[in-house]
Design a protein around this motif. Sequence first.
Motif, PDB file in Angstrom:
ATOM      1  N   PHE A   6      15.757  21.175 -36.127  1.00 29.51           N
ATOM      2  CA  PHE A   6      16.476  20.247 -36.140  1.00 29.51           C
ATOM      3  C   PHE A   6      17.258  20.126 -34.259  1.00 29.51           C
ATOM      4  O   PHE A   6      17.376  21.142 -33.842  1.00 29.51           O
ATOM      5  CB  PHE A   6      16.962  19.519 -37.380  1.00 29.51           C
ATOM      6  CG  PHE A   6      17.704  20.241 -37.578  1.00 29.51           C
ATOM      7  CD1 PHE A   6      19.072  20.396 -37.240  1.00 29.51           C
ATOM      8  CD2 PHE A   6      17.339  20.940 -38.730  1.00 29.51           C
ATOM      9  CE1 PHE A   6      20.283  21.980 -37.004  1.00 29.51           C
ATOM     10  CE2 PHE A   6      18.380  21.852 -39.433  1.00 29.51           C
ATOM     11  CZ  PHE A   6      19.520  22.077 -38.783  1.00 29.51           C
ATOM     12  N   TYR A   8      20.325  19.569 -33.021  1.00 31.93           N
ATOM     13  CA  TYR A   8      22.116  19.513 -33.286  1.00 31.93           C
ATOM     14  C   TYR A   8      23.211  18.699 -32.941  1.00 31.93           C
ATOM     15  O   TYR A   8      23.250  19.403 -31.076  1.00 31.93           O
ATOM     16  CB  TYR A   8      22.434  20.725 -33.830  1.00 31.93           C
ATOM     17  CG  TYR A   8      24.339  20.910 -34.035  1.00 31.93           C
ATOM     18  CD1 TYR A   8      24.262  21.391 -35.834  1.00 31.93           C
ATOM     19  CD2 TYR A   8      24.882  21.743 -33.422  1.00 31.93           C
ATOM     20  CE1 TYR A   8      25.930  21.165 -35.864  1.00 31.93           C
ATOM     21  CE2 TYR A   8      26.531  22.272 -33.287  1.00 31.93           C
ATOM     22  CZ  TYR A   8      26.304  22.076 -34.587  1.00 31.93           C
ATOM     23  OH  TYR A   8      27.267  21.957 -35.237  1.00 31.93           O
ATOM     24  N   ARG A  10      27.381  17.948 -32.229  1.00 29.85           N
ATOM     25  CA  ARG A  10      28.702  18.479 -32.588  1.00 29.85           C
ATOM     26  C   ARG A  10      29.819  16.790 -31.928  1.00 29.85           C
ATOM     27  O   ARG A  10      30.109  16.455 -30.988  1.00 29.85           O
ATOM     28  CB  ARG A  10      29.636  19.636 -32.195  1.00 29.85           C
ATOM     29  CG  ARG A  10      30.501  19.873 -32.933  1.00 29.85           C
ATOM     30  CD  ARG A  10      31.783  20.709 -32.177  1.00 29.85           C
ATOM     31  NE  ARG A  10      30.437  21.963 -32.762  1.00 29.85           N
ATOM     32  CZ  ARG A  10      30.315  23.370 -32.036  1.00 29.85           C
ATOM     33  NH1 ARG A  10      30.602  23.108 -30.947  1.00 29.85           N
ATOM     34  NH2 ARG A  10      29.537  24.070 -32.513  1.00 29.85           N
ATOM     35  N   ASP A  55      27.478  16.058 -36.604  1.00 29.07           N
ATOM     36  CA  ASP A  55      28.076  17.297 -37.386  1.00 29.07           C
ATOM     37  C   ASP A  55      29.533  17.677 -37.135  1.00 29.07           C
ATOM     38  O   ASP A  55      30.583  16.927 -35.505  1.00 29.07           O
ATOM     39  CB  ASP A  55      27.908  19.612 -36.528  1.00 29.07           C
ATOM     40  CG  ASP A  55      28.973  20.257 -37.471  1.00 29.07           C
ATOM     41  OD1 ASP A  55      29.733  19.606 -38.162  1.00 29.07           O
ATOM     42  OD2 ASP A  55      29.117  21.134 -37.227  1.00 29.07           O
ATOM     43  N   HIS A  57      31.891  18.006 -38.731  1.00 24.57           N
ATOM     44  CA  HIS A  57      33.924  18.960 -39.463  1.00 24.57           C
ATOM     45  C   HIS A  57      34.895  19.471 -38.501  1.00 24.57           C
ATOM     46  O   HIS A  57      35.316  20.205 -38.784  1.00 24.57           O
ATOM     47  CB  HIS A  57      33.046  20.459 -39.989  1.00 24.57           C
ATOM     48  CG  HIS A  57      32.636  21.301 -39.190  1.00 24.57           C
ATOM     49  ND1 HIS A  57      32.152  21.313 -38.071  1.00 24.57           N
ATOM     50  CD2 HIS A  57      33.200  22.442 -39.290  1.00 24.57           C
ATOM     51  CE1 HIS A  57      31.582  22.744 -38.191  1.00 24.57           C
ATOM     52  NE2 HIS A  57      33.124  23.736 -38.366  1.00 24.57           N
TER      53      HIS A  57
ATOM     54  N   GLU B  26      18.310  28.528 -32.252  1.00 27.68           N
ATOM     55  CA  GLU B  26      18.099  27.137 -32.970  1.00 27.68           C
ATOM     56  C   GLU B  26      19.333  26.641 -33.006  1.00 27.68           C
ATOM     57  O   GLU B  26      19.281  27.286 -34.219  1.00 27.68           O
ATOM     58  CB  GLU B  26      16.298  27.325 -33.320  1.00 27.68           C
ATOM     59  CG  GLU B  26      15.305  27.635 -32.903  1.00 27.68           C
ATOM     60  CD  GLU B  26      14.633  28.007 -34.067  1.00 27.68           C
ATOM     61  OE1 GLU B  26      13.600  26.652 -34.023  1.00 27.68           O
ATOM     62  OE2 GLU B  26      13.790  29.073 -34.310  1.00 27.68           O
ATOM     63  N   ALA B  27      19.089  25.354 -33.406  1.00 24.21           N
ATOM     64  CA  ALA B  27      20.729  24.676 -34.130  1.00 24.21           C
ATOM     65  C   ALA B  27      19.797  24.608 -35.581  1.00 24.21           C
ATOM     66  O   ALA B  27      20.866  25.217 -36.246  1.00 24.21           O
ATOM     67  CB  ALA B  27      19.903  23.037 -34.003  1.00 24.21           C
ATOM     68  N   ARG B  28      18.798  24.808 -36.276  1.00 25.38           N
ATOM     69  CA  ARG B  28      18.458  25.069 -37.216  1.00 25.38           C
ATOM     70  C   ARG B  28      18.719  26.825 -37.370  1.00 25.38           C
ATOM     71  O   ARG B  28      18.806  26.802 -38.871  1.00 25.38           O
ATOM     72  CB  ARG B  28      17.090  24.783 -38.226  1.00 25.38           C
ATOM     73  CG  ARG B  28      16.088  25.891 -36.751  1.00 25.38           C
ATOM     74  CD  ARG B  28      14.842  25.445 -37.452  1.00 25.38           C
ATOM     75  NE  ARG B  28      13.544  26.295 -37.229  1.00 25.38           N
ATOM     76  CZ  ARG B  28      12.506  26.953 -37.412  1.00 25.38           C
ATOM     77  NH1 ARG B  28      12.241  26.673 -38.969  1.00 25.38           N
ATOM     78  NH2 ARG B  28      11.638  27.698 -37.213  1.00 25.38           N
ATOM     79  N   ASP B  33      20.529  34.855 -41.433  1.00 29.96           N
ATOM     80  CA  ASP B  33      19.956  35.320 -39.608  1.00 29.96           C
ATOM     81  C   ASP B  33      20.203  35.175 -39.034  1.00 29.96           C
ATOM     82  O   ASP B  33      19.461  35.920 -38.124  1.00 29.96           O
ATOM     83  CB  ASP B  33      18.239  34.141 -39.941  1.00 29.96           C
ATOM     84  CG  ASP B  33      17.956  33.517 -41.660  1.00 29.96           C
ATOM     85  OD1 ASP B  33      17.696  34.640 -42.212  1.00 29.96           O
ATOM     86  OD2 ASP B  33      16.996  32.800 -41.625  1.00 29.96           O
ATOM     87  N   THR B  70      25.456  28.002 -44.290  1.00 31.33           N
ATOM     88  CA  THR B  70      26.479  27.940 -42.762  1.00 31.33           C
ATOM     89  C   THR B  70      25.678  27.953 -41.321  1.00 31.33           C
ATOM     90  O   THR B  70      24.420  28.931 -41.051  1.00 31.33           O
ATOM     91  CB  THR B  70      27.887  28.979 -42.707  1.00 31.33           C
ATOM     92  OG1 THR B  70      28.502  28.349 -43.958  1.00 31.33           O
ATOM     93  CG2 THR B  70      28.608  28.464 -41.491  1.00 31.33           C
ATOM     94  N   LEU B  71      25.173  26.746 -40.870  1.00 34.71           N
ATOM     95  CA  LEU B  71      25.011  27.012 -39.496  1.00 34.71           C
ATOM     96  C   LEU B  71      25.304  27.924 -38.933  1.00 34.71           C
ATOM     97  O   LEU B  71      26.622  27.790 -38.436  1.00 34.71           O
ATOM     98  CB  LEU B  71      24.911  25.230 -39.164  1.00 34.71           C
ATOM     99  CG  LEU B  71      23.845  24.006 -39.616  1.00 34.71           C
ATOM    100  CD1 LEU B  71      23.794  23.268 -39.112  1.00 34.71           C
ATOM    101  CD2 LEU B  71      21.881  24.965 -40.145  1.00 34.71           C
ATOM    102  N   ALA B  73      25.459  27.402 -35.564  1.00 30.55           N
ATOM    103  CA  ALA B  73      26.468  26.863 -34.677  1.00 30.55           C
ATOM    104  C   ALA B  73      26.894  26.396 -35.104  1.00 30.55           C
ATOM    105  O   ALA B  73      28.219  25.625 -34.150  1.00 30.55           O
ATOM    106  CB  ALA B  73      25.113  24.580 -34.603  1.00 30.55           C
ATOM    107  N   ALA B  74      27.413  26.140 -36.057  1.00 29.53           N
ATOM    108  CA  ALA B  74      28.721  25.618 -36.737  1.00 29.53           C
ATOM    109  C   ALA B  74      29.807  26.628 -36.072  1.00 29.53           C
ATOM    110  O   ALA B  74      31.161  26.208 -36.278  1.00 29.53           O
ATOM    111  CB  ALA B  74      28.643  25.309 -37.720  1.00 29.53           C
TER     112      ALA B  74
END
Lengths: 287, 159
Positions: A6, A8, A10, A55, A57, B26-28, B33, B70-71, B73-74
């Motif tokens: 997908f 993403y 933010r 996102d 958060h 990757e965003a996912r 991982d 937890t991604l 990307a986050a």
Amino acid sequence: MKPVPFRYQRAASLEEAVAALAGAGADDDVRVIAGGQSLGPMLNLRLVRPTLLVDIHRIEGLRAIDVLPDRGVRIGACVTHAMLEDLPSGDRLPPGLADVLRHVAGGIAYRAIRCRGTIGGSLAHADPAADWPSALAALGATIELAGPAGRRSVAASAFCLGLFETAIEPGEVVAAVVLPGSVIRRWGHRKHCRKVGEFAHAMAICIDRGGEALEAWLGATGGAPVAIALDRGALAGTAGSEAQRRALLRERIAAALPDSIATGDAYARHLHAQMAAEAVNDILANR
Amino acid sequence: MMDAPAEAAIDLQLIVNGTVRQVRTEARTSLCDLLRDALHLTGTHAGCEHGVCGACTVLLDGQPVRACITLAAACDGRAVTTVEGLSGPLVDRLRAAFQAEHALQCGYCTPGMLVSAVDLLERKPGADDDEIRRDMSGNLCRCTGYVGIVRAIRSCTRS
């Protein structure tokens, strides 16, 4: 056990998040992600297969806990359960309110989940077994939503409509939870889980603000939270008799529960009555 | 691994165990991982991959999180501590206590147990057995029956 690919995005502000939702293509399946403690497992299990995640958060304003002039409190949507569990003692919030928030938040799943999971995400996801839907209804909260047409508020008691179903309209994002500042004199909150931290099978919360009516709600009913009609007079009539009180609660709960439980599952009915009785007992014991 | 669609590739910078790491993923991709496959920090174990078992627990800006849900990307710009990066007197005592109390057998849950236990001991240095059992309930062990784990953590409390 891996999500589908997908995009993403933010969002740096609520406006940006709303714009991202509005700007998604017709073929897009967009999901808002906050802490991701429910959406994460659903992504991994491919129960959801979004094309775009927005996102929210990191949005600074959504992580604030602000005390209001009436001593109520405005909790940003991305405030984590752990932040509420760790609410400092002291006089920032009305004492009863801080206690309820700390207790409910601290009982959600596990610390590692509470450090990511958010109050707004829990509401938006609306898992019937979640703690906040019934607790916030009992606390008389209002949910603030931001959308393309601006802000609007929905009473927490009318926010969850059913299994994973809420009053959120397409394009809207949960912005905050607002709690009234009136004093909570006594309260009780009980839930039954097969294992500590697992999803609850029954849940009850009772709030006494000193008026004739008590705010009593059931959670984990398989759908939206359920209000139980309960007042001081009725309870006083059962004073001194645990068995009478239980009978009263069973009767009131039977009148309130959805048909699926009220007519079907005797075990679930028993658990709900037990949790409600314990929540009420907490209030009576705390006189 | 399949090539990510260009639109889903994402550049991240994380501070992992004190070292700045730049990585394209990757965003996912989950944090778990990313740690294991891209950074080769295989101490973080993937167990259930939906947040239940606790084997992948790491510290994100000092707080315990499930790396599997937890991604990555986050986590851009944030500090991650894995079991490889745990250090200090408390961690030394905890490791010795896990050994002394036979708090592990196969070891699969151990990285998550250690990370969660360090967090628990820092938040509640005087925790009793009940608190330890309650706070560690998000970490599953299928070998030990937990008795040794609780005993090991208890031996590191301030009591």
